[in-house]
Design a protein around this motif. Structure first.
Motif, PDB file in Angstrom:
ATOM      1  N   SER A 137      31.774 -37.088  21.552  1.00 26.87           N
ATOM      2  CA  SER A 137      33.228 -37.268  21.454  1.00 26.87           C
ATOM      3  C   SER A 137      33.584 -38.211  20.314  1.00 26.87           C
ATOM      4  N   THR A 138      32.735 -39.210  20.077  1.00 23.18           N
ATOM      5  CA  THR A 138      32.988 -40.151  18.976  1.00 23.18           C
ATOM      6  C   THR A 138      32.989 -39.427  17.638  1.00 23.18           C
ATOM      7  N   ALA A 139      31.957 -38.613  17.407  1.00 18.93           N
ATOM      8  CA  ALA A 139      31.851 -37.892  16.141  1.00 18.93           C
ATOM      9  C   ALA A 139      32.964 -36.863  15.978  1.00 18.93           C
ATOM     10  N   LEU A 140      33.343 -36.238  17.070  1.00 18.30           N
ATOM     11  CA  LEU A 140      34.392 -35.213  17.005  1.00 18.30           C
ATOM     12  C   LEU A 140      35.759 -35.834  16.736  1.00 18.30           C
ATOM     13  N   LEU A 141      36.140 -36.827  17.545  1.00 20.46           N
ATOM     14  CA  LEU A 141      37.485 -37.393  17.449  1.00 20.46           C
ATOM     15  C   LEU A 141      37.647 -38.356  16.276  1.00 20.46           C
ATOM     16  N   TRP A 142      36.623 -39.182  16.033  1.00 24.25           N
ATOM     17  CA  TRP A 142      36.750 -40.231  15.024  1.00 24.25           C
ATOM     18  C   TRP A 142      35.962 -39.950  13.752  1.00 24.25           C
ATOM     19  N   GLY A 143      35.288 -38.802  13.695  1.00 24.33           N
ATOM     20  CA  GLY A 143      34.580 -38.404  12.484  1.00 24.33           C
ATOM     21  C   GLY A 143      35.143 -37.136  11.886  1.00 24.33           C
ATOM     22  N   ALA A 144      35.099 -36.042  12.647  1.00 22.38           N
ATOM     23  CA  ALA A 144      35.518 -34.743  12.114  1.00 22.38           C
ATOM     24  C   ALA A 144      37.026 -34.664  11.888  1.00 22.38           C
ATOM     25  N   LEU A 145      37.813 -35.122  12.845  1.00 30.81           N
ATOM     26  CA  LEU A 145      39.270 -34.994  12.709  1.00 30.81           C
ATOM     27  C   LEU A 145      39.844 -35.839  11.565  1.00 30.81           C
ATOM     28  N   PRO A 146      39.358 -37.079  11.330  1.00 32.17           N
ATOM     29  CA  PRO A 146      39.848 -37.812  10.153  1.00 32.17           C
ATOM     30  C   PRO A 146      39.504 -37.119   8.827  1.00 32.17           C
ATOM     31  N   LEU A 153      45.888 -41.648  -2.602  1.00 30.05           N
ATOM     32  CA  LEU A 153      44.434 -41.624  -2.768  1.00 30.05           C
ATOM     33  C   LEU A 153      43.758 -42.691  -1.909  1.00 30.05           C
ATOM     34  N   SER A 154      44.394 -43.848  -1.769  1.00 25.77           N
ATOM     35  CA  SER A 154      43.823 -44.899  -0.924  1.00 25.77           C
ATOM     36  C   SER A 154      43.796 -44.462   0.537  1.00 25.77           C
ATOM     37  N   ALA A 155      44.876 -43.832   0.998  1.00 20.04           N
ATOM     38  CA  ALA A 155      44.916 -43.356   2.380  1.00 20.04           C
ATOM     39  C   ALA A 155      43.855 -42.296   2.625  1.00 20.04           C
ATOM     40  N   ALA A 156      43.692 -41.384   1.670  1.00 19.55           N
ATOM     41  CA  ALA A 156      42.684 -40.330   1.813  1.00 19.55           C
ATOM     42  C   ALA A 156      41.277 -40.922   1.810  1.00 19.55           C
ATOM     43  N   PHE A 157      41.016 -41.882   0.918  1.00 17.61           N
ATOM     44  CA  PHE A 157      39.696 -42.500   0.828  1.00 17.61           C
ATOM     45  C   PHE A 157      39.396 -43.312   2.083  1.00 17.61           C
ATOM     46  N   PHE A 158      40.424 -43.970   2.640  1.00 20.67           N
ATOM     47  CA  PHE A 158      40.281 -44.720   3.881  1.00 20.67           C
ATOM     48  C   PHE A 158      39.859 -43.778   5.015  1.00 20.67           C
ATOM     49  N   LEU A 159      40.551 -42.660   5.165  1.00 25.39           N
ATOM     50  CA  LEU A 159      40.261 -41.719   6.250  1.00 25.39           C
ATOM     51  C   LEU A 159      38.901 -41.054   6.088  1.00 25.39           C
ATOM     52  N   ILE A 160      38.555 -40.695   4.853  1.00 27.79           N
ATOM     53  CA  ILE A 160      37.328 -39.920   4.666  1.00 27.79           C
ATOM     54  C   ILE A 160      36.102 -40.759   4.993  1.00 27.79           C
ATOM     55  N   TRP A 161      36.226 -42.099   4.926  1.00 26.12           N
ATOM     56  CA  TRP A 161      35.076 -42.930   5.248  1.00 26.12           C
ATOM     57  C   TRP A 161      34.766 -42.943   6.745  1.00 26.12           C
ATOM     58  N   PHE A 162      35.728 -42.542   7.588  1.00 23.38           N
ATOM     59  CA  PHE A 162      35.416 -42.343   9.001  1.00 23.38           C
ATOM     60  C   PHE A 162      34.403 -41.207   9.130  1.00 23.38           C
ATOM     61  N   GLY A 163      34.663 -40.120   8.405  1.00 19.55           N
ATOM     62  CA  GLY A 163      33.738 -38.996   8.419  1.00 19.55           C
ATOM     63  C   GLY A 163      32.422 -39.316   7.751  1.00 19.55           C
TER      64      GLY A 163
END
Length: 461
Positions: A430-439, A274-284
């Protein structure tokens, strides 16, 4: 079915002196809704008013960003520390401390702003410290999830009610949208009258509300029984303590403190996943919720004339509110792990599509943006309640606090990555695509590594 019946029997064997009624749970739900709404008001208000603070004190954009980064780090530390406190002092006291603490810090923010005007260096340090402690408000959502998952488990025991627990909690989580709208309305109404300071002073009101509401808030039976068992052990009545826990279907004492136990045994898996998922979702979340207008407006983003703040506010908060309720309902039927995964993967795909759509197709971009926000924000309600289902009572508050703190660490990391990527000459697209949508998509797959909790399962311990 047999397991559900077994757990229901355990609920009925909770001693009368610590049992809660349906009215107690109803009061708890609405108090938690208002507590979260008020906490979000202060949490969102600082971000909204930071440009005004910067303008008044002559801060550069880099200085403002640096202050916000330090505040986010401080918020993560406070959110992490709240969990062990709640596992030690109780869920009821945790809610009271979080709401009153955040409210008082809101008022003190105004004082810190004035100090900045007199002595910039000391004032900025004071402001960062106060806003970090105000992270109690952010941590309040984790306390809500811990508390309500335990309260619901003691009263909502028939199959029909059990299958509506997630929807009931999603109503509480929708307080984020209400709090965000209140923060914006506060700025609109009070800023012309008394500036940014008055807006923060208004944020002290929830302290008075919590003092009044505290008398209607009962402690969860699970925590009350554990405290009673600890009292029996302190006077040497180990067998009586174990009998009390056994009679209510609660696990016996673990030798580890909640913080250590969160990384051991059955708690280890939900803590890490859950911590890993919460960490990643905050990029989005940073890319499309917090910095969504930058992605939409920038010439190297989608170049959409979407600068009406009220329109952005309505779209984002309406999408979030619908998302919370939708995924509260879906989680009750599919199980929260699957509903979170489906929501985030689809959200990521919506944002990928949005970033790949030609910029002259404004209608499709805004449709995909709105749908992406709904699918991104909605699973947050299911995620926090899922945390309540995944951790045992001994580590529940601590485990959820670690998860919520991971979100703030993710926000700091995302901000650093975004800054580096943009400063290296890359576009917002590219920022939003690579570091927002993909995470976001990655978070949707990571959550599948968590333990599945079948819909209709009642967890007492």
């Amino acid at each position: 079915m047999k397991e559900r019946a077994k757990m229901a029997v355990s609920v009925n064997r909770i001693p009368n002196q610590v049992r809660v009624t349906e009215r107690d749970v109803r009061n708890a739900k609405w108090i938690c809704f208002l507590a979260w709404t008020f906490a979000v008001y202060d949490f969102v208000l600082f971000g909204n008013l930071l440009p005004k603070l910067a303008e008044e004190h002559g801060w550069t954009e880099a200085r403002s960003t640096g202050i916000n980064t330090w505040v986010t780090i401080g918020t993560a530390v406070v959110a992490f520390a709240v969990g062990p406190m709640v596992d030690k002092l109780g869920r009821r006291k945790g809610i009271i401390v979080a709401v009153i603490g955040a409210a008082l810090m809101s008022a003190l923010t105004a004082a810190a702003g004035w100090v900045v005007g007199v002595t910039a260096g000391l004032g900025i340090v004071l402001l960062i410290v106060i806003r970090s402690v105000a992270g109690l408000g952010y941590a309040e959502q984790g306390i809500n999830a811990t508390y309500l998952s335990e309260m619901f488990a003691t009263v909502y025991t028939d199959p029909a009610r059990v299958r509506r627990r997630g929807l009931s909690y999603s109503v509480v989580q929708s307080g984020f949208s209400v709090g965000s709208v209140l923060a914006a309305a506060s700025i609109y109404v009070f800023y012309p009258i008394g500036g940014w300071a008055l807006c923060f002073i208004i944020g002290a009101f929830p302290a008075l509300f919590m003092v009044w509401a505290a008398r209607y808030l009962k402690e969860s039976p699970q925590f009350s029984l554990r405290k009673e068992a600890e009292s029996l052990r302190r006077v040497g009545l180990e067998d009586d303590a174990n009998a009390l826990l056994d009679s209510a279907g609660l696990a016996r004492r673990t030798a580890s403190t909640p913080l250590i136990a969160a990384f051991k045994g059955e708690s280890l898996r939900p803590t890490l996943v859950l911590s890993a998922a919460f960490f990643l979702i905050w990029f989005g979340a940073l890319a499309f919720m917090i910095l969504g207008t930058s992605v939409l407006n920038s010439a190297d983003g989608k170049n959409i004339a979407f600068d009406n703040a009220l329109v952005v506010l309505i779209v984002s908060n309406l999408s979030a509110c619908i998302g919370y309720l939708t995924f509260g309902w879906v989680g009750d039927r599919l199980g929260r792990r699957y509903s979170i995964s489906i929501g985030w993967i689809l959200a990521g795909l919506c944002f990928v599509g949005m970033m790949l759509v030609p910029n002259d197709n404004a209608i499709l971009i805004i449709v995909l943006y709105s749908l992406g926000l709904l699918l991104l924000s909605g699973p947050f309600a299911a995620l926090l309640f899922f945390g309540g289902e995944s951790f045992p009572a001994h580590t529940r508050a601590t485990g959820i606090a670690i998860v919520t703190a991971a979100g703030q660490i993710g926000a700091v990391a995302a901000g650093a990555v975004f800054t580096f990527w943009l400063s290296s000459g890359h576009s917002w697209a590219s920022t939003a695509l690579l570091w927002g949508a993909l995470p976001i998509i990655a978070a949707g797959f990571v959550i599948l590594a968590a333990r599945h909790v079948p819909p209709g399962t009642i967890r007492i311990d």
